[in-house]
Motif scaffolding. Structure first.
Motif, mmCIF file in Angstrom:
data_model
loop_
_atom_site.group_PDB
_atom_site.id
_atom_site.type_symbol
_atom_site.label_atom_id
_atom_site.label_comp_id
_atom_site.label_asym_id
_atom_site.label_seq_id
_atom_site.Cartn_x
_atom_site.Cartn_y
_atom_site.Cartn_z
ATOM 1 N N TYR A 195 0.825 -1.215 0.000
ATOM 2 C CA TYR A 195 0.000 0.000 0.000
ATOM 3 C C TYR A 195 0.860 1.266 0.000
ATOM 4 N N ASN A 196 1.931 1.261 0.795
ATOM 5 C CA ASN A 196 2.792 2.451 0.860
ATOM 6 C C ASN A 196 3.424 2.767 -0.484
ATOM 7 N N GLU A 197 3.880 1.713 -1.169
ATOM 8 C CA GLU A 197 4.478 1.928 -2.480
ATOM 9 C C GLU A 197 3.441 2.437 -3.489
ATOM 10 N N ASN A 198 2.250 1.834 -3.441
ATOM 11 C CA ASN A 198 1.203 2.291 -4.349
ATOM 12 C C ASN A 198 0.788 3.734 -4.054
ATOM 13 N N TYR A 199 0.768 4.081 -2.768
ATOM 14 C CA TYR A 199 0.403 5.458 -2.397
ATOM 15 C C TYR A 199 1.438 6.450 -2.930
ATOM 16 N N LYS A 200 2.710 6.101 -2.841
ATOM 17 C CA LYS A 200 3.752 6.969 -3.384
ATOM 18 C C LYS A 200 3.592 7.128 -4.900
ATOM 19 N N THR A 201 3.233 6.042 -5.576
ATOM 20 C CA THR A 201 3.034 6.127 -7.021
ATOM 21 C C THR A 201 1.865 7.047 -7.362
ATOM 22 N N VAL A 202 0.785 6.906 -6.609
ATOM 23 C CA VAL A 202 -0.378 7.771 -6.842
ATOM 24 C C VAL A 202 -0.021 9.237 -6.564
ATOM 25 N N SER A 203 0.782 9.490 -5.533
ATOM 26 C CA SER A 203 1.192 10.867 -5.224
ATOM 27 C C SER A 203 2.030 11.455 -6.347
ATOM 28 N N LYS A 204 2.916 10.629 -6.934
ATOM 29 C CA LYS A 204 3.715 11.105 -8.062
ATOM 30 C C LYS A 204 2.834 11.434 -9.262
ATOM 31 N N ILE A 205 1.835 10.578 -9.516
ATOM 32 C CA ILE A 205 0.920 10.844 -10.633
ATOM 33 C C ILE A 205 0.159 12.149 -10.392
ATOM 34 N N GLY A 206 -0.303 12.366 -9.155
ATOM 35 C CA GLY A 206 -1.003 13.611 -8.827
ATOM 36 C C GLY A 206 -0.121 14.830 -9.017
ATOM 37 N N ALA A 207 1.173 14.693 -8.634
ATOM 38 C CA ALA A 207 2.103 15.807 -8.825
ATOM 39 C C ALA A 207 2.307 16.110 -10.307
ATOM 40 N N MET A 208 2.374 15.078 -11.129
ATOM 41 C CA MET A 208 2.523 15.286 -12.573
ATOM 42 C C MET A 208 1.295 15.986 -13.158
ATOM 43 N N VAL A 209 0.123 15.590 -12.662
ATOM 44 C CA VAL A 209 -1.103 16.245 -13.139
ATOM 45 C C VAL A 209 -1.065 17.734 -12.811
ATOM 46 N N LYS A 210 -0.685 18.073 -11.584
ATOM 47 C CA LYS A 210 -0.640 19.480 -11.166
ATOM 48 C C LYS A 210 0.416 20.254 -11.941
ATOM 49 N N ASP A 211 1.555 19.624 -12.201
ATOM 50 C CA ASP A 211 2.601 20.313 -12.974
ATOM 51 C C ASP A 211 2.130 20.629 -14.387
ATOM 52 N N ASN A 212 1.491 19.653 -15.011
ATOM 53 C CA ASN A 212 0.991 19.892 -16.369
ATOM 54 C C ASN A 212 -0.128 20.929 -16.393
ATOM 55 N N ILE A 213 -0.941 20.939 -15.348
ATOM 56 C CA ILE A 213 -1.991 21.959 -15.267
ATOM 57 C C ILE A 213 -1.371 23.348 -15.126
ATOM 58 N N ALA A 214 -0.310 23.460 -14.318
ATOM 59 C CA ALA A 214 0.369 24.752 -14.163
ATOM 60 C C ALA A 214 0.939 25.234 -15.495
ATOM 61 N N ILE A 215 1.541 24.311 -16.247
ATOM 62 C CA ILE A 215 2.071 24.670 -17.561
ATOM 63 C C ILE A 215 0.938 25.092 -18.498
ATOM 64 N N SER A 216 -0.164 24.377 -18.437
ATOM 65 C CA SER A 216 -1.311 24.707 -19.287
ATOM 66 C C SER A 216 -1.860 26.091 -18.961
ATOM 67 N N ILE A 217 -1.963 26.411 -17.666
ATOM 68 C CA ILE A 217 -2.462 27.730 -17.256
ATOM 69 C C ILE A 217 -1.528 28.831 -17.755
ATOM 70 N N LYS A 218 -0.229 28.609 -17.629
ATOM 71 C CA LYS A 218 0.740 29.597 -18.106
ATOM 72 C C LYS A 218 0.612 29.816 -19.615
ATOM 73 N N GLU A 219 0.467 28.727 -20.347
ATOM 74 C CA GLU A 219 0.350 28.838 -21.804
ATOM 75 C C GLU A 219 -0.957 29.525 -22.202
ATOM 76 N N ARG A 220 -2.022 29.264 -21.483
ATOM 77 C CA ARG A 220 -3.300 29.914 -21.783
ATOM 78 C C ARG A 220 -3.238 31.418 -21.501
ATOM 79 N N LYS A 221 -2.566 31.812 -20.433
ATOM 80 C CA LYS A 221 -2.395 33.236 -20.146
ATOM 81 C C LYS A 221 -1.575 33.919 -21.247
#
Length: 381
Positions: A195-221
């Motif tokens: 479970y701990n390993e899977n949770y870390k993987t899910v956290s990394k995926i969430g961080a990637m989603v947020k990073d790409n969203i930040a890039i998308s917001i910057k590009e839209r501005k």
């Protein structure tokens, strides 16, 4: 978890041209290796659809390439066997649709399959021979992966198109990562040993989603700034064009023959004015007034101002009468003094002086009255 054809099609629609996106979908397919025949069937149906653009189909080929190579490495043979016949039909059928740049990419992938022995040699040779025949009989259309070219874009519109292209890619990436994140969260099991390993993987995926969203917001501005500048420039061009239109309308109106003829007719209608005798009457009146003033001066009277009111002129005349009476009194006083010297008594002289003053006053009053009457007669004239 059983294989879902709808979920597989959704992954294909959200697939991005990135190693991370392709690796994530490949990992999910490898976990469904027992349903490899159904996966190959669904993939074939998706690739042969006419409403799927060439970019989507290229990404589908990339996904199969990653899956079969990972399956070879992990000794999972079901995918190679199931896709061997399917890949031949799909590539031979769809190759003619692709533009030149995509054809080169597909041929390079098939060359890797031949070099590494991913599929049977007969299958790969048939595919490559079909590519050669298609290239000769059906020349590919030049264009980018999206099937369109930016060569005809104006300098003003090219930044907008480039920004929109980046935003579209980011949008698909964010959507794919978000779907992957949601699935990973749902698959988390608190009772699992990893479970701990899977949770870390899910956290990394969430961080990637947020990073790409930040890039998308910057590009839209950035796109908003480009569009605002483009709008401001277009408004300036609109104002300049309206000025040109007004100038053309003014020039045409000024040279309109109908307006020119009307203006000439208006000039002919204007009346011609001639001198009348009104000015002569005014001049004669002014000359008469000047003559009266000169006559008054010649008679010893002070000139009368025409602009004065009747009361002011009467006051001036009265003042002149007083001056005459004063001068007459001074003369009478001199006469009286002479009589005193001649020997007359003071009482007698005083009596004479008083009588003389009475006469002089009466004469002065008569003079004033005469002056007033003269003035009234002049005003009447």
């Amino acid at each position: 978890m059983s294989f879902s054809s709808e979920q597989f099609v959704s992954r294909l629609n959200n697939l991005q041209d990135s190693q991370e996106s392709i690796a994530g979908s490949s990992k999910w397919l490898l976990s469904q290796h027992r349903d490899a025949p159904q996966i190959a069937k669904s993939w074939r149906a998706y690739m042969l659809r006419t409403d799927i653009n060439t970019r989507r189909k290229l990404l589908g080929i990339y996904l199969v390439n990653h899956v079969v190579q990972q399956a070879t490495t992990q000794k999972i043979g079901n995918f190679q066997e199931c896709f061997n016949d399917t890949i031949e039909e799909v590539l031979i059928t769809t190759y003619a649709e692709f533009p030149t740049d995509i054809r080169k990419k597909i041929a390079r992938v098939v060359g890797i399959w031949k070099q590494r022995g991913i599929f049977s040699r007969a299958t790969v040779d048939k595919v490559l021979a079909s590519f050669e025949r298609t290239d000769k009989s059906t020349p590919a259309k030049s264009g980018s992966t999206g099937g369109s070219s930016n060569s005809k874009l104006t300098p003003e519109s090219k930044p907008v198109v480039d920004s929109l292209s980046k935003i579209a890619k980011l949008h698909h990436t964010v959507h794919a990562l978000k779907t992957r994140f949601d699935n990973s969260v749902n698959e988390l099991d608190e009772k699992s040993m990893v479970y701990n390993e899977n949770y870390k993987t899910v956290s990394k995926i969430g961080a990637m989603v947020k990073d790409n969203i930040a890039i998308s917001i910057k590009e839209r501005k950035h796109l908003v700034e480009v569009l605002n500048k483009l709008i401001a420039d277009q408004n300036k061009h609109i104002d300049a064009d309206e000025i040109i239109v007004n100038e053309i309308n003014f020039a045409i109106e000024a040279k309109d023959p109908a307006l020119i003829n009307n203006t000439a007719n208006d000039d002919n209608i204007l009346p011609t004015y001639e001198d009348d005798n009104d000015d002569d009457d005014d001049d004669s009146d002014s000359d008469s007034d000047d003559d009266n003033a000169k006559t008054a001066v010649n008679k010893g009277n002070a000139p009368i101002s025409v602009g004065l009111s009747a009361l002011e002129q009467l006051a001036q005349a009265n003042a002149r009468g007083d001056l005459k009476r004063t001068s007459s009194n001074s003369e009478d006083n001199e006469t009286a003094s002479k009589k005193l010297k001649s020997g007359n008594s003071p009482e007698q002289e005083e009596y004479d002086i008083e009588d003389q003053d009475v006469d002089d006053d009466s004469n002065g009053d008569n003079n004033v009255t005469s002056s007033i009457q003269d003035l009234l007669s002049k005003l009447a004239n």
